[in-house]
Design a protein around this motif. Sequence first.
Motif, PDB file in Angstrom:
ATOM      1  N   ASP A 119       1.038  -1.154   0.099  1.00  0.00           N
ATOM      2  CA  ASP A 119       0.101  -0.028   0.014  1.00  0.00           C
ATOM      3  C   ASP A 119       0.761   1.088   0.040  1.00  0.00           C
ATOM      4  N   VAL A 120       1.063   1.737  -1.362  1.00  0.00           N
ATOM      5  CA  VAL A 120       2.244   2.845  -1.525  1.00  0.00           C
ATOM      6  C   VAL A 120       1.653   4.298  -0.615  1.00  0.00           C
ATOM      7  N   GLU A 121       0.372   4.319  -0.910  1.00  0.00           N
ATOM      8  CA  GLU A 121      -0.331   5.478  -0.417  1.00  0.00           C
ATOM      9  C   GLU A 121      -0.234   5.658   1.022  1.00  0.00           C
ATOM     10  N   ALA A 122      -0.486   4.565   1.599  1.00  0.00           N
ATOM     11  CA  ALA A 122      -0.459   4.546   3.205  1.00  0.00           C
ATOM     12  C   ALA A 122       0.974   4.855   3.953  1.00  0.00           C
ATOM     13  N   ILE A 123       1.895   4.901   3.144  1.00  0.00           N
ATOM     14  CA  ILE A 123       3.262   5.158   3.745  1.00  0.00           C
ATOM     15  C   ILE A 123       4.026   6.469   2.942  1.00  0.00           C
ATOM     16  N   SER A 124       3.556   6.497   1.926  1.00  0.00           N
ATOM     17  CA  SER A 124       4.492   7.475   1.155  1.00  0.00           C
ATOM     18  C   SER A 124       4.657   8.901   1.722  1.00  0.00           C
ATOM     19  N   GLU A 125       3.696   9.375   2.416  1.00  0.00           N
ATOM     20  CA  GLU A 125       3.699  10.851   2.932  1.00  0.00           C
ATOM     21  C   GLU A 125       4.599  10.916   4.109  1.00  0.00           C
ATOM     22  N   THR A 126       4.697   9.778   4.908  1.00  0.00           N
ATOM     23  CA  THR A 126       5.298   9.717   6.065  1.00  0.00           C
ATOM     24  C   THR A 126       6.738   9.702   5.687  1.00  0.00           C
ATOM     25  N   TRP A 127       7.298   9.094   4.610  1.00  0.00           N
ATOM     26  CA  TRP A 127       8.554   9.151   4.152  1.00  0.00           C
ATOM     27  C   TRP A 127       9.012  10.418   3.593  1.00  0.00           C
ATOM     28  N   ARG A 128       8.054  11.029   2.912  1.00  0.00           N
ATOM     29  CA  ARG A 128       8.163  12.153   2.155  1.00  0.00           C
ATOM     30  C   ARG A 128       8.558  13.248   3.127  1.00  0.00           C
ATOM     31  N   THR A 129       7.675  13.397   4.131  1.00  0.00           N
ATOM     32  CA  THR A 129       7.878  14.380   5.085  1.00  0.00           C
ATOM     33  C   THR A 129       9.089  14.305   6.018  1.00  0.00           C
ATOM     34  N   ALA A 130       9.383  13.051   6.325  1.00  0.00           N
ATOM     35  CA  ALA A 130      10.505  12.647   7.393  1.00  0.00           C
ATOM     36  C   ALA A 130      11.932  13.188   6.387  1.00  0.00           C
ATOM     37  N   LEU A 131      12.024  12.705   5.207  1.00  0.00           N
ATOM     38  CA  LEU A 131      13.048  13.106   4.462  1.00  0.00           C
ATOM     39  C   LEU A 131      13.310  14.127   3.876  1.00  0.00           C
ATOM     40  N   GLY A 132      12.316  15.163   4.023  1.00  0.00           N
ATOM     41  CA  GLY A 132      12.061  16.173   3.236  1.00  0.00           C
ATOM     42  C   GLY A 132      12.376  16.456   1.722  1.00  0.00           C
ATOM     43  N   TYR A 133      11.767  15.176   1.113  1.00  0.00           N
ATOM     44  CA  TYR A 133      11.918  14.910  -0.309  1.00  0.00           C
ATOM     45  C   TYR A 133      10.902  15.524  -1.110  1.00  0.00           C
ATOM     46  N   LYS A 134      10.877  15.402  -2.493  1.00  0.00           N
ATOM     47  CA  LYS A 134       9.722  15.718  -3.250  1.00  0.00           C
ATOM     48  C   LYS A 134       9.207  14.450  -3.983  1.00  0.00           C
ATOM     49  N   ARG A 135       8.130  14.406  -4.287  1.00  0.00           N
ATOM     50  CA  ARG A 135       7.396  13.173  -4.853  1.00  0.00           C
ATOM     51  C   ARG A 135       7.565  13.390  -6.316  1.00  0.00           C
ATOM     52  N   GLN A 136       8.009  12.529  -7.223  1.00  0.00           N
ATOM     53  CA  GLN A 136       8.057  12.346  -8.482  1.00  0.00           C
ATOM     54  C   GLN A 136       6.750  12.061  -9.314  1.00  0.00           C
ATOM     55  N   GLY A 137       6.528  12.067 -10.477  1.00  0.00           N
ATOM     56  CA  GLY A 137       5.491  11.264 -11.431  1.00  0.00           C
ATOM     57  C   GLY A 137       5.267  10.097 -10.997  1.00  0.00           C
ATOM     58  N   ASP A 138       6.537   9.057 -10.947  1.00  0.00           N
ATOM     59  CA  ASP A 138       6.048   7.748 -10.864  1.00  0.00           C
ATOM     60  C   ASP A 138       6.157   7.384  -9.243  1.00  0.00           C
ATOM     61  N   GLY A 139       5.678   8.364  -8.358  1.00  0.00           N
ATOM     62  CA  GLY A 139       5.732   7.973  -7.085  1.00  0.00           C
ATOM     63  C   GLY A 139       6.783   7.794  -5.995  1.00  0.00           C
ATOM     64  N   SER A 140       8.070   7.880  -6.846  1.00  0.00           N
ATOM     65  CA  SER A 140       9.325   7.814  -6.109  1.00  0.00           C
ATOM     66  C   SER A 140       9.547   9.038  -5.375  1.00  0.00           C
ATOM     67  N   LEU A 141      10.348   8.959  -4.335  1.00  0.00           N
ATOM     68  CA  LEU A 141      10.753  10.327  -3.644  1.00  0.00           C
ATOM     69  C   LEU A 141      12.087  10.631  -3.793  1.00  0.00           C
ATOM     70  N   THR A 142      12.549  11.784  -4.055  1.00  0.00           N
ATOM     71  CA  THR A 142      13.685  12.310  -4.435  1.00  0.00           C
ATOM     72  C   THR A 142      14.278  13.554  -3.601  1.00  0.00           C
ATOM     73  N   ASP A 143      15.527  13.706  -3.381  1.00  0.00           N
ATOM     74  CA  ASP A 143      16.126  14.917  -2.516  1.00  0.00           C
ATOM     75  C   ASP A 143      16.163  15.945  -3.371  1.00  0.00           C
ATOM     76  N   PRO A 144      15.552  17.038  -3.267  1.00  0.00           N
ATOM     77  CA  PRO A 144      15.405  18.219  -4.230  1.00  0.00           C
ATOM     78  C   PRO A 144      16.987  18.736  -4.374  1.00  0.00           C
ATOM     79  N   PHE A 145      17.902  18.557  -3.592  1.00  0.00           N
ATOM     80  CA  PHE A 145      18.940  18.996  -3.732  1.00  0.00           C
ATOM     81  C   PHE A 145      20.158  17.886  -4.273  1.00  0.00           C
ATOM     82  N   GLY A 146      19.554  16.673  -4.606  1.00  0.00           N
ATOM     83  CA  GLY A 146      20.438  15.547  -4.988  1.00  0.00           C
ATOM     84  C   GLY A 146      21.569  15.082  -4.207  1.00  0.00           C
TER      85      GLY A 146
END
Length: 219
Positions: A119-146
């Motif tokens: 269940d991606v949607e159940a956990i994705s936002e938790t990880w995005r918030t904790a890491l400070g990442y941004k969500r990509q079109g494919d659902g992956s999370l990436t560091d905006p500063f690389g």
Amino acid sequence: MPAPDVLTTEQVHSNLTALPQWRYGLGALRTVLKCESSASALALFSTIGALAQEANHHPDVDWRYDTLFITLTSHDAGSKVTTRDAALARSISAEALNAGATARPELLRTVEIALDTDDVEAISETWRTALGYKRQGDGSLTDPFGRGPALWFQETTTPNVNRFHLDVTVPYSESAPILATLAGGGAALDDGAAPSFVVATDTQGNRLCICTEHDREVD
């Protein structure tokens, strides 16, 4: 709308034939340049910066003592490889030659973290918030500063007991000795999806994937 100078898969590989110092991986042109000293690496870094300013096209450069890790992609083209990337790669290679730098493509590694989930949607936002990442079109999370590794969710109805694994992308041309060393060290290799990726399992059951640019389209 895609930028008009985005290169197709065929065009990327055609450009690489004239860029022996460079490899393609995860949507970008990449190289590693080993310099004669820390000072010469910094001088080459400065030269690359001047080239980038002149071209108004800026690569990601990671300076590590006497070594530069360089990544070229076009953010305004959806992080695709464009003619501007190929042109800047040629300029960087010429300056590297003048500076006495040596290309070390065998040092290229790009690490991503994969997380098994049903269940991606159940956990994705938790990880995005904790890491400070941004969500990509494919659902992956990436560091905006690389800086940090990307996190992507491997959706499956049967998550592995060990839910995390690493995807390590290397140039295909450099993958054979890596896989041979892994096997020699006791890792079990599953090459059912090779050359795109090979699953390696260590002697304690932990998995990682050695991935390459093969079968990854850029169109």
